[in-house]
Write a protein that holds these residues in place. Structure first.
Motif, PDB file in Angstrom:
ATOM      1  N   THR A 306      29.975  42.737  38.439  1.00  0.00           N
ATOM      2  CA  THR A 306      29.436  43.890  39.159  1.00  0.00           C
ATOM      3  C   THR A 306      30.473  45.008  39.283  1.00  0.00           C
ATOM      4  OG1 THR A 306      27.792  42.640  40.358  1.00  0.00           O
ATOM      5  CG2 THR A 306      28.639  44.584  41.466  1.00  0.00           C
ATOM      6  N   SER A 307      31.720  44.638  39.505  1.00  0.00           N
ATOM      7  CA  SER A 307      32.761  45.658  39.642  1.00  0.00           C
ATOM      8  C   SER A 307      32.926  46.422  38.329  1.00  0.00           C
ATOM      9  CB  SER A 307      34.091  45.011  40.053  1.00  0.00           C
ATOM     10  OG  SER A 307      33.945  44.394  41.309  1.00  0.00           O
ATOM     11  N   SER A 351      37.872  45.539  42.229  1.00  0.00           N
ATOM     12  CA  SER A 351      37.568  44.143  42.545  1.00  0.00           C
ATOM     13  C   SER A 351      37.186  44.008  44.016  1.00  0.00           C
ATOM     14  CB  SER A 351      38.790  43.271  42.263  1.00  0.00           C
ATOM     15  OG  SER A 351      38.560  41.953  42.689  1.00  0.00           O
ATOM     16  N   GLN A 352      36.029  43.417  44.260  1.00  0.00           N
ATOM     17  CA  GLN A 352      35.638  43.140  45.645  1.00  0.00           C
ATOM     18  C   GLN A 352      36.645  42.218  46.290  1.00  0.00           C
ATOM     19  OE1 GLN A 352      34.575  41.385  49.022  1.00  0.00           O
ATOM     20  NE2 GLN A 352      34.332  40.003  47.305  1.00  0.00           N
ATOM     21  N   THR A 356      40.350  38.318  41.499  1.00  0.00           N
ATOM     22  CA  THR A 356      39.826  37.923  40.189  1.00  0.00           C
ATOM     23  C   THR A 356      40.970  37.792  39.177  1.00  0.00           C
ATOM     24  OG1 THR A 356      37.754  38.944  40.732  1.00  0.00           O
ATOM     25  CG2 THR A 356      38.180  38.615  38.390  1.00  0.00           C
ATOM     26  N   VAL A 402      27.195  35.438  47.256  1.00  0.00           N
ATOM     27  CA  VAL A 402      27.892  35.437  45.960  1.00  0.00           C
ATOM     28  C   VAL A 402      27.488  36.649  45.115  1.00  0.00           C
ATOM     29  CG1 VAL A 402      28.021  34.184  43.768  1.00  0.00           C
ATOM     30  CG2 VAL A 402      28.464  32.995  45.909  1.00  0.00           C
ATOM     31  N   ALA A 403      26.227  37.060  45.233  1.00  0.00           N
ATOM     32  CA  ALA A 403      25.785  38.244  44.489  1.00  0.00           C
ATOM     33  C   ALA A 403      26.288  39.493  45.218  1.00  0.00           C
ATOM     34  CB  ALA A 403      24.265  38.258  44.401  1.00  0.00           C
ATOM     35  N   SER A 404      27.059  40.274  44.523  1.00  0.00           N
ATOM     36  CA  SER A 404      27.674  41.444  45.146  1.00  0.00           C
ATOM     37  C   SER A 404      26.651  42.563  45.329  1.00  0.00           C
ATOM     38  CB  SER A 404      28.810  41.918  44.239  1.00  0.00           C
ATOM     39  OG  SER A 404      29.551  42.896  44.880  1.00  0.00           O
ATOM     40  N   LEU A 488      21.819  41.801  36.155  1.00  0.00           N
ATOM     41  CA  LEU A 488      22.780  40.771  36.588  1.00  0.00           C
ATOM     42  C   LEU A 488      22.341  40.148  37.915  1.00  0.00           C
ATOM     43  CD1 LEU A 488      25.496  39.259  36.296  1.00  0.00           C
ATOM     44  CD2 LEU A 488      26.589  41.152  37.480  1.00  0.00           C
ATOM     45  N   LYS A 489      21.877  41.006  38.843  1.00  0.00           N
ATOM     46  CA  LYS A 489      21.447  40.469  40.139  1.00  0.00           C
ATOM     47  C   LYS A 489      20.339  39.447  39.934  1.00  0.00           C
ATOM     48  CE  LYS A 489      24.021  41.224  42.179  1.00  0.00           C
ATOM     49  NZ  LYS A 489      25.214  41.934  41.810  1.00  0.00           N
ATOM     50  N   GLU A 492      21.598  36.129  38.119  1.00  0.00           N
ATOM     51  CA  GLU A 492      22.519  35.236  38.828  1.00  0.00           C
ATOM     52  C   GLU A 492      21.878  34.519  40.017  1.00  0.00           C
ATOM     53  OE1 GLU A 492      26.141  36.947  40.466  1.00  0.00           O
ATOM     54  OE2 GLU A 492      25.095  38.762  41.004  1.00  0.00           O
ATOM     55  N   VAL A 609      36.569  34.591  41.464  1.00  0.00           N
ATOM     56  CA  VAL A 609      36.819  33.851  40.223  1.00  0.00           C
ATOM     57  C   VAL A 609      38.323  33.885  39.924  1.00  0.00           C
ATOM     58  CG1 VAL A 609      36.153  33.584  37.804  1.00  0.00           C
ATOM     59  CG2 VAL A 609      34.508  34.421  39.459  1.00  0.00           C
TER      60      VAL A 609
END
Ligand code: AGP
Length: 612
Positions: A306-307, A351-352, A356, A402-404, A488-489, A492, A609
């Motif tokens: 997502t980032s 990065s949230q 990572t 987990v889903a940003s 992606l949302k 995932e 991650v």
């Protein structure tokens, strides 16, 4: 990935560890375990979530005032009871929890096997605890020294905590590449992957740096040293996070709470950094390096997931507004492909989590080549924030699903401010246009509030399409990265296959997939390429695809073509991702719920991650 937590003090360790593991579950949730020392060393481990571990411990002796716990995201060995942490050394005297990967575990294991060690699990962690045991035996050293010597032999990443059956009065913790925080209470210590297990008990924390280890003692003393055996004087920091921010606050799931928090956190991320009425933008980190940034030949944005999608929006913003060339790189590719990068480049790392592994490694590479690193992170004090020369925090607050979601929106806000501040500095934007965008930015929170009112409508839509096997998301310009993020949302959290594409690219391949079974989500709010996107909608309609279109309020042309319309308030085109992403987050959320999926902890994923 993997969450670790340890406690030593006067309280009962078990409930602290269990609660801590539940808070860390977002980091991995395929198995969990706990080791408690009260004369005997009791180890309980179970495949599955922490709730499964609780069932195992029910009715068992769990009283102790020292213990360690782990929630796992498997790297070496399948997620079963045996591979779950903690792992014991051969003698049964040492217990370890580990987040990370020991890359040279195979050669160490072979060597230990020659010396008579046998292994019960497939993990690299069991190798590490036996290496520590062997070093202690050979060197006749303290546990602390054995941990230091052993860690100097391993290659890889780790945050570990080691407990010694013969020493109920101390724990040894160390880190390299994986985060570790020590909470300092009154005669007690907490050790954890992040501050969430600690916040309830103390606000005083020390963030261990890479290649450092700490010994925390029951008498309230603690020491921090480097792996080179140099004593450090660690800075004790005050946690600013509050307990409410890590709880669900009446929402069914963290993800939903975080979607609904977007108006607030966007306002938080902009606060004090801009004024529409006075026409200024001031990002602290950027202002400090503005001369170097102004001279930069180009920007390289690097991130994952997502980032990376927000980074792509950053490319559109910076090139469009500030007229500087931008490249966007997956961190995992960038670091291994010998990129051309030098001191004239500015690398924006997004990065949230700030942890990572691939993004961190990309930063290290860019630093070696003397680029300026600008970090955009959410987690304060995180490794990426600390590895950057300058940067801006997104101020989204803890993101636990987990889903940003909210991290993405606030990253876009920071990228917008970066683009505008550089544009202002370079004179590539008129004062009137700058003010228009800033005013609109201030209005974004209330416009998102309006989109959130569409929740019930989106839930109905989710019920219609919940059994689809595939989804296509299409957008042009600023809405193309939103299409990627929407896809992606969905994949995932609902496990439905979804692809995001630039709408015009559809005819070069994906159009072959379209039939009456295929839902196609169009992001069609663009003012500039509106007619073009209408044509793309026509192309899908001609092939009987099901069209779900996100359009500006009052749209008539696409309304006439689409099967379903989601009307959102209009905004400046450069800001449109902040609006158009919200219905896609809600759509993914509701589809996943209707399919019975665990939205906060989707299978195989982890929030942070920390492996490559
Ligand atoms: C997003 O929903 C993800 N779960 C994932 O792609 C995430 O964005 C990625 O792992 C990067 O994480 P970071 O922002 O913490 O670096």
């Amino acid at each position: 990935m993997c969450g670790i937590v340890g406690y030593i003090g006067n309280r009962e360790a078990f409930p602290i560890l269990i609660k801590g593991l539940k808070r860390l579950e977002y980091r991995g949730y395929d198995s969990a375990g706990i080791a408690l020392l009260n004369g005997d060393l009791s180890v309980y481990k179970k495949a599955g979530k922490v709730s499964e571990l609780e069932k195992v411990t029910d009715g068992k002796p769990t009283y102790a005032t020292i213990g360690i716990g782990h929630t796992r995201w498997a790297t070496h060995g399948e997620p079963n009871d045996t591979n779950a942490h903690p792992h014991l050394s051969q003698s049964g005297n040492l217990a370890i929890i580990h987040n990370g990967i020991i890359e040279n575990y195979a050669s160490i294991k072979a060597e230990l096997q020659k010396r008579g060690y046998t292994f019960h699990s497939d993990t690299d962690t069991e190798v590490l605890v036996n290496l520590i045991e062997e070093v202690r035996k050979q060197e006749k050293s303290s546990l602390e020294d054995a941990v230091r010597i052993a860690l100097n032999e391993v290659v890889g990443a780790y945050a570990i905590v080691v407990l010694d059956k013969a020493n109920p009065d101390y724990l040894v913790a160390a880190r390299k590449g994986s985060p570790l925080v020590i909470g300092i209470g009154e005669g007690e210590f907490y050790v954890a992957s992040d501050a969430t297990p600690i916040i309830e008990y103390t606000k005083n924390v020390v963030y261990l740096d890479d290649q450092e280890y700490a010994v925390v003692r029951r008498n309230g003393e603690f020491t921090v040293k480097t792996l080179g055996n140099v004593q450090k004087s660690p800075a004790i920091q005050k946690l600013e996070m509050s307990l409410e921010t890590i709880e669900k606050g009446g929402f069914e799931h963290f993800m939903l709470k975080e979607i609904y928090e977007q108006p607030k956190v966007i306002a938080d991320s902009l606060r004090g950094r801009m004024s529409a009425s006075q026409g200024w933008i001031k990002l602290g980190g950027l202002s400090e390096y503005i001369n170097r940034i102004d001279k930069a030949d180009r920007f390289v944005v690097t991130a994952c997931g997502t980032s990376w999608h927000s980074g792509l929006i950053g490319e559109y913003l910076i090139e469009d507004l500030a007229r500087v060339s931008v490249e966007v790189e997956y961190a995992s590719e960038f670091r291994y492909r010998n990129p051309i990068i030098d001191e004239k480049d500015v690398v924006i790392a997004i990065s949230q989590s700030g942890e990572t592994a691939d993004t961190l490694a990309a930063i290290e590479l860019a630093k070696e080549r003397r680029a300026l690193i600008y970090g955009i992170c959410n987690v304060i004090g995180s490794s990426i924030a600390r590895a950057s020369h300058a940067g801006s925090y997104t101020h989204a607050g803890p993101e636990i699903g987990v889903a940003s979601t909210k991290a993405f929106s606030t990253q876009i806000c920071i990228l917008t401010l970066i683009a505008l501040q550089i544009a202002q500095q370079k004179g590539t934007i008129s004062t009137s246009k700058l003010r228009e965008i800033l005013y609109e930015l201030e209005n974004i929170p209330s416009k998102i509030e309006e989109v959130l009112k569409l929740d019930a409508q989106i839930k109905e839509l989710a019920a219609i399409y919940k059994d689809a096997s595939n989804f296509l998301y299409l957008g042009r310009g600023y809405n193309f990265p939103v299409a990627l993020e929407g896809a992606l949302k969905l994949k995932e959290i609902s496990y439905i296959h979804a692809e995001g594409y630039p709408a015009a690219e559809m005819k070069h391949g994906p159009i072959a997939l379209i039939d009456e079974e295929m839902p196609v989500v169009f992001l069609a709010t663009n003012q500039s390429a509106y007619e073009k996107i209408v044509s793309n909608v026509q192309e899908v309609k001609a092939r009987k695809g099901k069209i779900i279109a996100v359009v500006n309020k009052g749209d008539t042309q696409i309304r006439a073509l689409a099967d379903h319309i989601i009307e959102v308030p209009e905004t400046e085109e450069v800001l449109s991702p902040l609006i158009t992403i919200v219905p896609l987050q809600l759509l993914a959320y509701h589809i996943a719920i209707l399919r019975g999926c665990n939205v906060d902890q989707p299978r195989n994923l982890a929030k942070s991650v920390t492996v490559e």
